[in-house]
Write a protein that holds these residues in place. Structure first.
Motif, PDB file in Angstrom:
ATOM      1  N   ALA A 293       9.744  -5.430  -5.297  1.00  0.00           N
ATOM      2  CA  ALA A 293      11.162  -5.284  -4.982  1.00  0.00           C
ATOM      3  C   ALA A 293      11.439  -3.954  -4.288  1.00  0.00           C
ATOM      4  O   ALA A 293      12.297  -3.872  -3.391  1.00  0.00           O
ATOM      5  CB  ALA A 293      11.989  -5.394  -6.263  1.00  0.00           C
ATOM      6  N   LEU A 294      10.727  -2.913  -4.690  1.00  0.00           N
ATOM      7  CA  LEU A 294      10.933  -1.593  -4.098  1.00  0.00           C
ATOM      8  C   LEU A 294      10.211  -1.429  -2.764  1.00  0.00           C
ATOM      9  O   LEU A 294      10.648  -0.660  -1.900  1.00  0.00           O
ATOM     10  CB  LEU A 294      10.451  -0.510  -5.062  1.00  0.00           C
ATOM     11  N   HIS A 295       9.105  -2.151  -2.593  1.00  0.00           N
ATOM     12  CA  HIS A 295       8.279  -2.017  -1.381  1.00  0.00           C
ATOM     13  C   HIS A 295       7.947  -3.406  -0.856  1.00  0.00           C
ATOM     14  O   HIS A 295       6.801  -3.876  -0.976  1.00  0.00           O
ATOM     15  CB  HIS A 295       7.006  -1.229  -1.699  1.00  0.00           C
ATOM     16  N   PRO A 296       8.902  -4.094  -0.264  1.00  0.00           N
ATOM     17  CA  PRO A 296       8.699  -5.490   0.159  1.00  0.00           C
ATOM     18  C   PRO A 296       7.521  -5.643   1.126  1.00  0.00           C
ATOM     19  O   PRO A 296       7.312  -4.806   2.004  1.00  0.00           O
ATOM     20  CB  PRO A 296      10.028  -5.843   0.846  1.00  0.00           C
ATOM     21  N   ASP A 297       6.756  -6.714   0.921  1.00  0.00           N
ATOM     22  CA  ASP A 297       5.657  -7.102   1.811  1.00  0.00           C
ATOM     23  C   ASP A 297       4.534  -6.079   1.868  1.00  0.00           C
ATOM     24  O   ASP A 297       3.731  -6.083   2.809  1.00  0.00           O
ATOM     25  CB  ASP A 297       6.178  -7.374   3.235  1.00  0.00           C
ATOM     26  N   ARG A 298       4.442  -5.198   0.848  1.00  0.00           N
ATOM     27  CA  ARG A 298       3.372  -4.191   0.852  1.00  0.00           C
ATOM     28  C   ARG A 298       2.520  -4.212  -0.415  1.00  0.00           C
ATOM     29  O   ARG A 298       1.549  -3.467  -0.502  1.00  0.00           O
ATOM     30  CB  ARG A 298       3.964  -2.783   1.013  1.00  0.00           C
ATOM     31  N   ILE A 299       2.854  -5.030  -1.389  1.00  0.00           N
ATOM     32  CA  ILE A 299       2.210  -4.965  -2.689  1.00  0.00           C
ATOM     33  C   ILE A 299       1.202  -6.104  -2.863  1.00  0.00           C
ATOM     34  O   ILE A 299       1.536  -7.271  -2.678  1.00  0.00           O
ATOM     35  CB  ILE A 299       3.248  -5.000  -3.821  1.00  0.00           C
TER      36      ILE A 299
ATOM     37  N   TYR B 157      -4.855  -0.184   0.102  1.00  0.00           N
ATOM     38  CA  TYR B 157      -5.312   0.857  -0.814  1.00  0.00           C
ATOM     39  C   TYR B 157      -5.148   0.305  -2.228  1.00  0.00           C
ATOM     40  O   TYR B 157      -4.036   0.131  -2.713  1.00  0.00           O
ATOM     41  CB  TYR B 157      -4.494   2.141  -0.647  1.00  0.00           C
ATOM     42  N   TRP B 158      -6.273  -0.016  -2.865  1.00  0.00           N
ATOM     43  CA  TRP B 158      -6.255  -0.663  -4.166  1.00  0.00           C
ATOM     44  C   TRP B 158      -6.732   0.300  -5.246  1.00  0.00           C
ATOM     45  O   TRP B 158      -7.650   1.101  -5.036  1.00  0.00           O
ATOM     46  CB  TRP B 158      -7.170  -1.887  -4.163  1.00  0.00           C
ATOM     47  N   LEU B 159      -6.117   0.186  -6.435  1.00  0.00           N
ATOM     48  CA  LEU B 159      -6.471   1.014  -7.586  1.00  0.00           C
ATOM     49  C   LEU B 159      -7.156   0.163  -8.641  1.00  0.00           C
ATOM     50  O   LEU B 159      -6.636  -0.890  -9.016  1.00  0.00           O
ATOM     51  CB  LEU B 159      -5.221   1.655  -8.195  1.00  0.00           C
ATOM     52  N   ALA B 160      -8.307   0.628  -9.115  1.00  0.00           N
ATOM     53  CA  ALA B 160      -9.021  -0.065 -10.177  1.00  0.00           C
ATOM     54  C   ALA B 160      -8.394   0.262 -11.528  1.00  0.00           C
ATOM     55  O   ALA B 160      -7.701   1.264 -11.681  1.00  0.00           O
ATOM     56  CB  ALA B 160     -10.493   0.336 -10.170  1.00  0.00           C
TER      57      ALA B 160
ATOM     58  N   HIS C 111      -0.768  -1.486   2.677  1.00  0.00           N
ATOM     59  CA  HIS C 111      -0.610  -2.308   1.480  1.00  0.00           C
ATOM     60  C   HIS C 111      -1.221  -1.578   0.283  1.00  0.00           C
ATOM     61  O   HIS C 111      -2.275  -0.960   0.391  1.00  0.00           O
ATOM     62  CB  HIS C 111      -1.297  -3.661   1.664  1.00  0.00           C
ATOM     63  N   VAL C 112      -0.563  -1.681  -0.857  1.00  0.00           N
ATOM     64  CA  VAL C 112      -0.999  -0.982  -2.062  1.00  0.00           C
ATOM     65  C   VAL C 112      -1.056  -1.990  -3.200  1.00  0.00           C
ATOM     66  O   VAL C 112      -0.186  -2.860  -3.317  1.00  0.00           O
ATOM     67  CB  VAL C 112      -0.034   0.167  -2.422  1.00  0.00           C
TER      68      VAL C 112
ATOM     69  N   SER D 213      -7.217   6.068 -13.128  1.00  0.00           N
ATOM     70  CA  SER D 213      -6.486   4.855 -12.727  1.00  0.00           C
ATOM     71  C   SER D 213      -6.392   3.862 -13.880  1.00  0.00           C
ATOM     72  O   SER D 213      -6.679   2.685 -13.722  1.00  0.00           O
ATOM     73  CB  SER D 213      -7.173   4.194 -11.527  1.00  0.00           C
ATOM     74  N   SER D 214      -5.987   4.328 -15.044  1.00  0.00           N
ATOM     75  CA  SER D 214      -5.906   3.432 -16.195  1.00  0.00           C
ATOM     76  C   SER D 214      -4.751   2.451 -16.095  1.00  0.00           C
ATOM     77  O   SER D 214      -4.792   1.371 -16.689  1.00  0.00           O
ATOM     78  CB  SER D 214      -5.781   4.246 -17.482  1.00  0.00           C
ATOM     79  N   GLN D 215      -3.704   2.804 -15.352  1.00  0.00           N
ATOM     80  CA  GLN D 215      -2.534   1.937 -15.189  1.00  0.00           C
ATOM     81  C   GLN D 215      -2.258   1.762 -13.690  1.00  0.00           C
ATOM     82  O   GLN D 215      -1.485   2.516 -13.096  1.00  0.00           O
ATOM     83  CB  GLN D 215      -1.310   2.535 -15.899  1.00  0.00           C
ATOM     84  N   PRO D 216      -2.885   0.773 -13.053  1.00  0.00           N
ATOM     85  CA  PRO D 216      -2.763   0.625 -11.595  1.00  0.00           C
ATOM     86  C   PRO D 216      -1.324   0.496 -11.105  1.00  0.00           C
ATOM     87  O   PRO D 216      -0.986   1.020 -10.039  1.00  0.00           O
ATOM     88  CB  PRO D 216      -3.571  -0.640 -11.298  1.00  0.00           C
ATOM     89  N   ALA D 217      -0.474  -0.197 -11.851  1.00  0.00           N
ATOM     90  CA  ALA D 217       0.898  -0.389 -11.377  1.00  0.00           C
ATOM     91  C   ALA D 217       1.640   0.936 -11.256  1.00  0.00           C
ATOM     92  O   ALA D 217       2.401   1.162 -10.307  1.00  0.00           O
ATOM     93  CB  ALA D 217       1.653  -1.338 -12.310  1.00  0.00           C
ATOM     94  N   VAL D 218       1.420   1.826 -12.216  1.00  0.00           N
ATOM     95  CA  VAL D 218       2.103   3.121 -12.191  1.00  0.00           C
ATOM     96  C   VAL D 218       1.630   3.946 -10.993  1.00  0.00           C
ATOM     97  O   VAL D 218       2.440   4.488 -10.229  1.00  0.00           O
ATOM     98  CB  VAL D 218       1.862   3.885 -13.500  1.00  0.00           C
ATOM     99  N   LEU D 219       0.311   4.030 -10.830  1.00  0.00           N
ATOM    100  CA  LEU D 219      -0.228   4.817  -9.724  1.00  0.00           C
ATOM    101  C   LEU D 219       0.071   4.160  -8.380  1.00  0.00           C
ATOM    102  O   LEU D 219       0.361   4.849  -7.390  1.00  0.00           O
ATOM    103  CB  LEU D 219      -1.735   5.003  -9.911  1.00  0.00           C
ATOM    104  N   ALA D 220       0.039   2.834  -8.327  1.00  0.00           N
ATOM    105  CA  ALA D 220       0.366   2.137  -7.075  1.00  0.00           C
ATOM    106  C   ALA D 220       1.800   2.432  -6.649  1.00  0.00           C
ATOM    107  O   ALA D 220       2.086   2.569  -5.451  1.00  0.00           O
ATOM    108  CB  ALA D 220       0.167   0.636  -7.236  1.00  0.00           C
TER     109      ALA D 220
END
Length: 376
Positions: free
Chosen positions: A100-106, A45-48, A75-76, A57-64
């Motif tokens: 670090a918070l979500h290993p192997d999913r980012i 699930y990817w955010l543009a 995976h996000v 979705s102006s800040q993908p890292a925050v929403l991800a």
């Protein structure tokens, strides 16, 4: 290269804001769609990243981060962080925290879109060039390849220029994309140094993140992804004229790396799926209006309700013809057949779909029907 009936499907989301709705609702809808996508079997699930337009979705890292916390295994990531509007360290630190918070999913998606816009808007003398003969529309194995869209009018739009001026530091050119990718890889490996001084990205170093490079043509993004042995995502849904050329250039430039022994290609498509074709076409009727706002009005407007949209004029329709002709609209069988054709033609290892409708329930149904038909 994978067979079309076995490749995974993933989701690309812009968190669009519909007419009559608001940002908070769009963000809640993004989380809800991600939770459903996980249950339905989508891989990612990817955010543009978009700014100053009617998408949330102006800040993908925050929403991800919010979506990763609300899901369990999907995976996000970003599709993609625009490195022309930030720095390598800022992007890596953000996704290092998520890893670090979500290993192997980012999934750490990066692109040079912001850099390309800045370059295109700089005033520079140009040598006159003879006009090129117009490229004809093609259809190969059921996949439409339109002529390239001339983006110069979009880049020169006053609203686009104003947005770019806010997102970049005046007078400071963005670093070269290849250099930014090299810096990111060195930071992840712990070998980054400035003037002989070791500098460590915390979080980020040792995170195990692999940059996913997004590109639209056979230019620098495809070349860098191939030379660095990184996975490559080609945007057929935005640049259908050149996406397949981008894939070819990536494969030609590919060198094995610690991340990949062989090329890994993802290709995107814009779809609307409904229980029957007539319903799907009714739901997709405002898509052309939305794309027209992006190309002719300086940015995406609130996603229009198809019930409130008069037909586009001939002039307006011509501006968006390449996008409306390459949107996959229909019942599950029709859309799956066109996606399979795109996969065969590109040899993609994975497909990522974006599906936007005015109503959230219709958007959920579009993703659900496709997942069922694809056999996720």
């Amino acid at each position: 290269m994978s067979d079309s009936n076995t490749v995974p499907l993933s989701v690309l989301d812009l968190a669009p804001i519909s007419a009559g709705s608001d940002t908070a609702t769009a963000l809640r809808n993004a989380v809800d769609l991600a939770q459903h996508a996980e249950r339905w079997g989508y891989r990612r699930y990817w955010l543009a990243e978009h700014h100053f337009v009617a998408v949330a979705s102006s800040q993908p890292a925050v929403l991800a981060g919010q979506i990763a916390a609300a899901t369990n295994h999907i995976h996000v990531g970003a599709a993609a962080v625009q490195l022309g509007f930030t720095t390598a360290i800022a992007a890596l630190e953000s996704f290092g925290i998520l890893a670090a918070l979500h290993p192997d999913r980012i999934d750490f998606g990066i692109g040079r879109s912001g850099q390309r816009r800045t370059e295109a808007q700089r005033e520079r003398p140009r040598e006159p060039r003879p006009p090129r003969p117009p490229r004809e529309w093609q259809e190969i194995d059921g996949v439409v390849i339109p002529p390239p869209f001339d983006v110069r009018a979009v880049m020169s739009n006053a609203r686009m220029k104003a947005a770019t001026s806010v997102l970049t530091t005046p007078g400071v050119p963005a670093p070269d994309f290849a250099d930014q990718v090299a810096d990111i890889l060195d930071m992840i490996e712990g070998s980054f140094a400035v003037d002989g001084v070791d500098v460590h990205a915390v979080p980020g170093e040792g995170s195990g993140l692999t940059p996913w490079v997004f590109g639209s043509s056979k230019g620098q993004s495809a070349q860098v992804a191939g030379a660095r042995g990184l996975p490559f995502v080609a945007s057929y849904h935005i640049t259908p004229a050149t996406a397949l050329q981008a894939v070819e250039a990536y494969r030609a430039a590919f060198q094995p790396s610690a991340a990949l022994a062989e090329p890994y290609v993802v290709i995107s498509a814009d779809v609307v799926v409904a229980d029957d074709e007539s319903t799907a076409r009714r739901l997709a009727a405002s898509y052309g209006h939305w794309v027209y706002s992006i190309r002719a009005q300086g940015g995406a407007v609130l996603y229009p309700d198809p019930q409130d949209c008069p037909p586009l004029s001939e002039e307006q329709a011509a501006v968006v013809k390449d996008r409306t002709a390459t949107q996959f609209v229909g019942d599950p069988d029709q859309v799956a057949q066109r996606l399979s054709a795109l996969q065969r033609l590109s040899g993609a290892d994975e497909l990522v779909i974006t599906s936007v409708t005015h109503g959230h329930a219709d958007r959920l149904r579009s993703h659900e029907l496709l997942a069922q038909r694809w056999g996720l």
